[in-house]
Motif scaffolding. Sequence first.
Motif, mmCIF file in Angstrom:
data_model
loop_
_atom_site.group_PDB
_atom_site.id
_atom_site.type_symbol
_atom_site.label_atom_id
_atom_site.label_comp_id
_atom_site.label_asym_id
_atom_site.label_seq_id
_atom_site.Cartn_x
_atom_site.Cartn_y
_atom_site.Cartn_z
ATOM 1 N N VAL B 351 -19.916 17.952 33.822
ATOM 2 C CA VAL B 351 -19.478 19.162 33.136
ATOM 3 C C VAL B 351 -18.015 18.925 32.774
ATOM 4 O O VAL B 351 -17.169 18.801 33.650
ATOM 5 N N PHE B 354 -15.220 21.130 34.214
ATOM 6 C CA PHE B 354 -15.057 21.191 35.667
ATOM 7 C C PHE B 354 -14.163 20.049 36.142
ATOM 8 O O PHE B 354 -14.042 19.022 35.482
ATOM 9 N N ASP B 358 -15.817 19.454 41.685
ATOM 10 C CA ASP B 358 -17.011 20.229 41.354
ATOM 11 C C ASP B 358 -18.088 19.351 40.730
ATOM 12 O O ASP B 358 -19.279 19.578 40.916
ATOM 13 N N ILE B 361 -20.060 17.389 43.382
ATOM 14 C CA ILE B 361 -20.898 18.151 44.298
ATOM 15 C C ILE B 361 -22.138 18.715 43.599
ATOM 16 O O ILE B 361 -22.990 19.347 44.224
ATOM 17 N N LEU B 362 -22.248 18.445 42.271
ATOM 18 C CA LEU B 362 -23.323 19.047 41.475
ATOM 19 C C LEU B 362 -24.699 18.951 42.125
ATOM 20 O O LEU B 362 -25.516 19.849 42.003
#
Lengths: 387, 516
Positions: B351, B354, B358, B361-362
């Motif tokens: 993303v 992000f 973040d 950790i998707l």
Amino acid sequence: MNKNRNRFLYSTVPSLIAILAGLVFGAILMLIVCLMDKNITLGGFWDGARLLIIGFLSKGRDELGNLMFGYNGTHLGNMLFKATPLIMTGLSVAAAFKAGLFNIGAPGQYLMGLTASIVIALAIPSASVPAGLILVLALLGGMVAGAVWGMIPGALKAYLNVNEVITCILTNWIAANLSTLIFEGSAFINNTEPGKSGFLYKTAANGVELPKALLDKVFPGSQVNSGIIIAVILAVIMYFVISKSICGFEMRLCGSNREAARYCGINENANIIMSMAIAGALAGIGAALYTLSGNTEFAWSTYQKLPQVGFNGIPVALLGCLNPIGVIFTGMFMSALEINGQQIANLTAYNEYITSIIIGVIVYLSAFTKYIRGVMMHRRKKGGTKK
Amino acid sequence: MDNMHDHAVEMLHIDKAFNDQKVLDDITFQLERGEIHALLGENGSGKTTLMRILFGIFKADAGEIKRDGATVEINNANDATALKIGMVHQHFELVEVYTALENIVLGAEDTRHGFLRKDLARKKLEGLISNYGLAVDLDEKIENLNVGARQRVEILKMLYRDNDVLIFDEPTAVLTPGETEELLQIMRNLKAEGKSIIFISHKLNELLAVSDRITVIRKGKYIGTVRAADTDEQTLSEMMVGRSVQLEVVKTRSNPGEPVLEVKHLVCASAFSEKNAVNDVSFRVRAGEIVSIAGISGNGQTELIYALTGLLPVKSGQILLCGQDVTESTVRKKSENLSHIPEDRQKHGVVMEFNLADNMILRRYRQDRYQKAGMVKKDAIREYAAGIIEANDVLCTGGVDSVMAGMSGGNQQKAVIGRELDMDRPLIIAMYPTRGVDVGAIEHIHKRLVQERDNGKAVLIASAELSEVMKLADRILVMHEGEIAGRLDPEKTTYEEIGLYMAGAKKDEKEDEWYE
Ligand SMILES: Nc1ncnc2c1ncn2[C@@H]1O[C@H](COP(=O)(O)OP(=O)(O)O)[C@@H](O)[C@H]1O
Ligand SMILES: [Mg+2]
């Protein structure tokens, strides 16, 4: 922490610039009107300009005709009261934005929330059911009605890929007509005062109203009640939901990159519908909090107009940087402007339209906050890294 | 040769920092007139940043830029255009719903009385098209053009503005081998017409084939400039990475165990045509082996991988994963037993808005370690992400707070691969795992994949690079028009033979046995 401070500056400064530009524009406009209108002296302009900024602190005029300023519980209380629905629609728009959706349907969701909570508050007789229970039911009813109204554009977007802006506008007008249809000829219309049939009963007529929570003591003579406390609590909850919860993480993920969300195993269609339901629920609660103050009268024939407070959720959210905590302040700011406008109309020779224009300009400028932020970051990139 | 007027562009002693971290440190780059000059360096070494400075998108903190010997200020893209410098960006900047012609003239319109003079533009463009062999249908909308054609539109855009310094930032990363060959020919044509070209690529064979000189930078520092004729892949790799690089993959014979993935008579519909994208495909992948799917892109590999991972519905057939029927399962269910390095990193893998934490950790944010009662545990997430960055040598200026969009493509890829391999699933599906990454990182990625195989994982790789397929695979499946045209043993086959299967010139009869 330096980083956090920077982030704070980057989000607040653009909003402040937009607000300031709107106020400066307003002052210039007032000056032009003053120069063109023989009824307004330069002194009148000076009064108007001061009221534009701190009208909510006005205490009328003294015997010499000078404006007096100071603590005015009525104005401040009313400011908080009017901020309540604005904060809620602002939260509604902000939550949808985070999920990548433009919720221009807040007026419709608000209207459906309003309709549901009035019907519940007035239809259940408080003689047989405790008023407190009716109050809670009316609040929940407003929330559910708003959520359902938000889910419709959400579902159309998820399953048929119809742009939510279009369906939101359509559902807004359906709500406007549906609400009128429900109330037309109903027993909820207040016919007790001769010649006045455009309004519904106040919910207080059935004994249903939000508790004052001592706020009437702090702000005597105002309509403020515990609704503002509920709105602030909800804003804080939304802050944690959006930025710290799994649910918010998934909303932001879908909002930023739907395909990546799918790749991560998120059901992105369900997520879109859920996000719109949350947005709708927030707008619906806003309507319920407003109407359940007990003392507001609803002009039921809405089929030709939509509630402005729904649309104003957009600038409230944008000026608040889509941050629920920011929305608390921008909601209050927008309602303060409204109070200031009333003061200008009451105490000077200007009419109330001037503040409508100024509010309009600030609404317009709120759309530029992102642009201003871009310019700020660009400048830092170019200049700031030099040793 | 030292006469400075022979230089079309000189960038002297350029410094640049982001967030107080130096990404360019005293870089000097000199482009002679009429040469193709390659710029080589690891992902994140600063190539794109250097070019963006030349194109006016960033401003250097220190240093000097000269154009034809005269010092110039380049503050924005308009300045660059005025100096006849043009750039084809790593990610195209075209308006999808406009035609090729409209895109090309955008911002440089010939107008009369406020109306667009398309006829003038068309005349000029038709001249350019035939001069350089840049086949483009000018009236086709960009959304209907394939990647190669879009790139030619970008090139025409530069030529239309009469640019004579042309910057190509990793143009071949997105092209098929055939399209790449065409592009290299176009570059030679441009050079013959006297244009000066800067060419960025990670594919050493391309650089050696087309360029006159090669400048190598490493971690923002200038390493050296060599003539292409005097060097080779091994030398260049070592200059670039700063240590010796294993270009060959070292691996023992596979020792396959139980089947992990079994695909039986799989059929998937196509989004574009009546014909099925995947048509009656059967194979299996066993624990401890690498199966590689070769094929020209667009022959059903994408749909096959999407169907296996749950991104695309299956029309008929069956998928067994670890013995369970997962044909109809959701992405989440399937990912319990597989990890997926996606084909299109920016579409599926990351993303862009992000930060790195973040993004890392998707796949795990729902695990108990990283959440408590529905609230994310930020510290645990940051710690986890920092571990992935460290273990996979991901270069980023801001640590776990770096925003994905600010990272170079190769480092994004390293991060995605790190994340997926850390999932520790029995099946690893990787599509174009080394697309757009430098040789040092390729070495690392290949090593990791072989390591996973040796740890008993089943590995399925789709790649458009034949050399990669040959190096990694224990078995090769060639896809052509949605079917498996051939099942080959890399020890016994040749590039030529695979090429014949890929082109559809050769095809094995379907065996009764559905697998292997
Ligand atoms: N806009 C930006 N903001 C912060 N860091 C950046 C930005 N652009 C590039 N970088 C950093 O600068 C370094 C060089 O990146 P880049 O020039 O894209 O490398 P290359 O093109 O050689 O792969 C990387 O570490 C990258 O993370
Ligand atoms: Mg690059």
